[in-house]
Design an enzyme around this catalytic site. Structure first.
Site, PDB file in Angstrom:
ATOM      1  N   HIS A   1      32.038 -67.563 -80.072  1.00 21.02           N
ATOM      2  CA  HIS A   1      31.319 -68.197 -81.179  1.00 21.02           C
ATOM      3  C   HIS A   1      31.044 -69.677 -80.913  1.00 21.02           C
ATOM      4  CE1 HIS A   1      32.980 -64.904 -84.088  1.00 21.02           C
ATOM      5  NE2 HIS A   1      32.233 -64.438 -83.139  1.00 21.02           N
TER       6      HIS A   1
ATOM      7  N   CYS B   1      52.210 -64.640 -84.571  1.00 20.55           N
ATOM      8  CA  CYS B   1      52.002 -64.366 -83.143  1.00 20.55           C
ATOM      9  C   CYS B   1      52.908 -65.224 -82.257  1.00 20.55           C
ATOM     10  CB  CYS B   1      50.540 -64.518 -82.766  1.00 20.55           C
ATOM     11  SG  CYS B   1      49.800 -66.083 -83.223  1.00 20.55           S
TER      12      CYS B   1
ATOM     13  N   GLY C   1      45.757 -62.289 -83.539  1.00 22.91           N
ATOM     14  CA  GLY C   1      45.395 -63.219 -84.618  1.00 22.91           C
ATOM     15  C   GLY C   1      43.962 -63.140 -85.083  1.00 22.91           C
TER      16      GLY C   1
ATOM     17  N   SER D   1      41.161 -60.852 -87.795  1.00 19.34           N
ATOM     18  CA  SER D   1      40.967 -59.787 -88.788  1.00 19.34           C
ATOM     19  C   SER D   1      39.948 -58.767 -88.287  1.00 19.34           C
ATOM     20  CB  SER D   1      40.481 -60.397 -90.105  1.00 19.34           C
ATOM     21  OG  SER D   1      39.188 -60.951 -89.921  1.00 19.34           O
TER      22      SER D   1
ATOM     23  N   CYS E   1      14.731 -87.433 -82.008  1.00 19.38           N
ATOM     24  CA  CYS E   1      13.573 -86.850 -82.706  1.00 19.38           C
ATOM     25  C   CYS E   1      13.807 -86.760 -84.214  1.00 19.38           C
ATOM     26  CB  CYS E   1      13.271 -85.462 -82.147  1.00 19.38           C
ATOM     27  SG  CYS E   1      14.375 -84.169 -82.762  1.00 19.38           S
TER      28      CYS E   1
HETATM   29  P1  OAD Z   1      40.124 -64.456 -89.867  1.00 19.42           P
HETATM   30  O1  OAD Z   1      40.508 -65.555 -90.772  1.00 19.42           O
HETATM   31  O2  OAD Z   1      39.145 -63.471 -90.377  1.00 19.42           O
HETATM   32  O3  OAD Z   1      41.423 -63.643 -89.446  1.00 19.42           O
HETATM   33  C1  OAD Z   1      42.577 -64.278 -88.989  1.00 19.42           C
HETATM   34  C2  OAD Z   1      43.667 -63.239 -88.820  1.00 19.42           C
HETATM   35  O4  OAD Z   1      44.780 -63.887 -88.261  1.00 19.42           O
HETATM   36  C3  OAD Z   1      44.121 -62.584 -90.123  1.00 19.42           C
HETATM   37  O5  OAD Z   1      44.159 -61.186 -89.958  1.00 19.42           O
HETATM   38  C4  OAD Z   1      45.523 -63.146 -90.340  1.00 19.42           C
HETATM   39  O6  OAD Z   1      46.410 -62.181 -90.887  1.00 19.42           O
HETATM   40  C5  OAD Z   1      45.935 -63.465 -88.929  1.00 19.42           C
HETATM   41  N1  OAD Z   1      46.926 -64.547 -88.836  1.00 19.42           N
HETATM   42  C6  OAD Z   1      47.024 -65.676 -89.582  1.00 19.42           C
HETATM   43  N2  OAD Z   1      48.069 -66.423 -89.167  1.00 19.42           N
HETATM   44  C7  OAD Z   1      48.632 -65.751 -88.141  1.00 19.42           C
HETATM   45  C8  OAD Z   1      49.749 -65.998 -87.302  1.00 19.42           C
HETATM   46  N3  OAD Z   1      50.502 -67.095 -87.416  1.00 19.42           N
HETATM   47  N4  OAD Z   1      50.047 -65.067 -86.374  1.00 19.42           N
HETATM   48  C9  OAD Z   1      49.307 -63.954 -86.224  1.00 19.42           C
HETATM   49  N5  OAD Z   1      48.247 -63.672 -86.989  1.00 19.42           N
HETATM   50  C10 OAD Z   1      47.904 -64.559 -87.924  1.00 19.42           C
HETATM   51  O7  OAD Z   1      39.653 -65.108 -88.505  1.00 19.42           O
HETATM   52  P2  OAD Z   1      38.898 -64.418 -87.279  1.00 19.42           P
HETATM   53  O8  OAD Z   1      39.179 -62.979 -87.226  1.00 19.42           O
HETATM   54  O9  OAD Z   1      39.163 -65.237 -86.094  1.00 19.42           O
HETATM   55  O10 OAD Z   1      33.153 -67.588 -87.371  1.00 19.42           O
HETATM   56  O11 OAD Z   1      37.405 -64.630 -87.727  1.00 19.42           O
HETATM   57  C11 OAD Z   1      36.338 -64.501 -86.862  1.00 19.42           C
HETATM   58  C12 OAD Z   1      35.218 -65.411 -87.254  1.00 19.42           C
HETATM   59  O12 OAD Z   1      35.067 -65.466 -88.676  1.00 19.42           O
HETATM   60  C13 OAD Z   1      35.418 -66.853 -86.871  1.00 19.42           C
HETATM   61  O13 OAD Z   1      35.067 -67.112 -85.554  1.00 19.42           O
HETATM   62  C14 OAD Z   1      34.510 -67.593 -87.831  1.00 19.42           C
HETATM   63  C15 OAD Z   1      34.644 -66.761 -89.066  1.00 19.42           C
HETATM   64  O14 OAD Z   1      33.487 -66.637 -89.809  1.00 19.42           O
HETATM   65  C16 OAD Z   1      32.580 -68.791 -87.067  1.00 19.42           C
HETATM   66  O15 OAD Z   1      33.158 -69.841 -87.052  1.00 19.42           O
HETATM   67  C17 OAD Z   1      31.140 -68.732 -86.730  1.00 19.42           C
END
Ligand code: OAD
Length: 328
Positions: free
Chosen positions: A135, A256, A207, A209, A170
């Site tokens: 991303h 994690c 880590g 979702s 620009c």
């Molecule tokens: P999410 O916020 O959707 O998910 C984060 C996951 O990490 C969740 O399932 C939490 O339970 C888990 N989590 C939180 N703390 C943790 C820990 N200490 N150990 C293990 N797991 C933990 O984030 P992403 O899945 O990364 O897009 O989301 C993907 C994209 O959604 C991001 O890249 C972002 C967002 O929209 C952009 O920035 C363009």
């Protein structure tokens, strides 16, 4: 990847996971916001995550998701920069034990690729090189209008100084190289995934979702059935991602960093947080930005309080260095 794949009997316990890490040579690690939570950066969708806690009223936006929406950014980039200033101002940004575990796997020649959905750049700070930032990244900038590259060092410095929206010659707004909603993923991502799908021998998903389609989900869907896959996450996947949970051979639930510590202990590897020796490229960039900001702050103070000789000495010592940012 879906619930129809038969889970591998040979990979069903923590010990099996440890053994696979020990013997694998082409591990793909897929990471998300959860691995940066212990670095002080909230994730997106947890109760304490950005989408649930951002003060939309203060930022003057109807919903937090719009912070990363291209059409909205083109109309009004101010909320994004107001929101992200705290991130750029965080001088203490350090990799988590999980980042360092991935880095350690790389130095042991086990890491094929780290596909991260994170845009915080901490993988680069940790020094992970076999990295695909699916991303994008918050540390490089491009004009939203003419696409010309901005100078990261001066953009971040100005943001820290007065929070102003960085502008191109620009007069278009500079946008960080994040893949906003409404943008397409770079074609290099698909090429990299195709190559890696034919070579990967173990997948660790940490880590995330798994709610954002198109990049890492695509990788998991196309993964050959024989490749073991392990989920390490604070909580079980829910909502639309729940179906993917069934496809993992082993799921390790908990913070994690704690899980990684258990794995490294059983692997008989050193504690990852003791491996902070290699300075990644972004860490060097951030240090330069802060060095210049601090020098400027100090010279401003010095001008009013120090004797002339002192001022000269300090200015020489902290004179801003004219170095170019390498492309990332
Ligand atoms: P999410 O916020 O959707 O998910 C984060 C996951 O990490 C969740 O399932 C939490 O339970 C888990 N989590 C939180 N703390 C943790 C820990 N200490 N150990 C293990 N797991 C933990 O984030 P992403 O899945 O990364 O897009 O989301 C993907 C994209 O959604 C991001 O890249 C972002 C967002 O929209 C952009 O920035 C363009």
């Amino acid at each position: 990847m879906n619930g129809e794949r038969k889970q591998l009997d040979s990979v069903s316990t923590v010990e099996h996971v440890v053994e696979r890490i020990r013997t694998s040579k082409r591990i793909v690690v897929i990471t998300g916001a959860g691995i940066s939570v212990s670095c002080g950066i909230p994730d997106f969708r947890s109760a304490n995550g950005i989408y649930n806690t951002v003060d939309c009223h203060a930022l003057n936006i109807p919903s937090a998701e719009l912070l990363f929406d291209l059409s909205f950014f083109k109309i009004d980039p101010q909320p994004f920069y107001k929101f992200s200033r705290a991130f750029y101002a965080n001088r203490a940004l350090q990799p988590s034990p999980t980042h360092l575990f991935i880095r350690d796997m790389e130095s042991r020649k086990k890491l094929l690729r780290n596909y991260t959905q994170n845009v915080d750049g901490i993988e680069q700070i940790a020094g992970i090189r076999s990295l695909v930032e699916c991303h994008g990244n918050m540390h490089t900038f491009r004009c939203a209008k003419c696409k010309k590259k901005g100078d990261s060092e001066s953009v971040i410095r100005r943001l820290l100084e007065d929070g102003s929206v960085p502008q191109c010659a620009c007069l278009g707004s500079l946008k960080p190289d994040i893949v906003f909603f409404g943008e397409v993923f770079p074609s290099s991502l698909e090429r990299s995934m195709q190559r890696d799908l034919a070579r990967v021998d173990l997948v660790l998903v940490i880590g995330t979702s798994l709610r954002v389609g198109g990049s890492v989900l695509e990788f998991l869907r196309r993964l050959p059935d024989a490749v073991p896959r392990v989920l390490i996450n604070k909580e079980a996947l829910s909502g639309s991602s729940k179906t993917y949970s069934a496809g993992f051979d082993v799921t390790l639930l908990g913070p994690c960093d704690a899980i990684v510590r258990i794995l490294t202990h059983r692997l008989d590897w050193p504690d990852p947080s003791k491996c902070l020796d290699r300075i990644g490229h972004l860490r060097a960039l951030r240090e330069r930005v802060y060095e210049v900001c601090e020098a400027e702050e100090e010279s401003r103070v010095s001008v009013s309080v120090a004797a002339p000789a002192d001022v000269g000495e300090r200015r020489t010592r902290h004179a801003p260095k004219k170095r170019r940012i390498e492309s990332m």
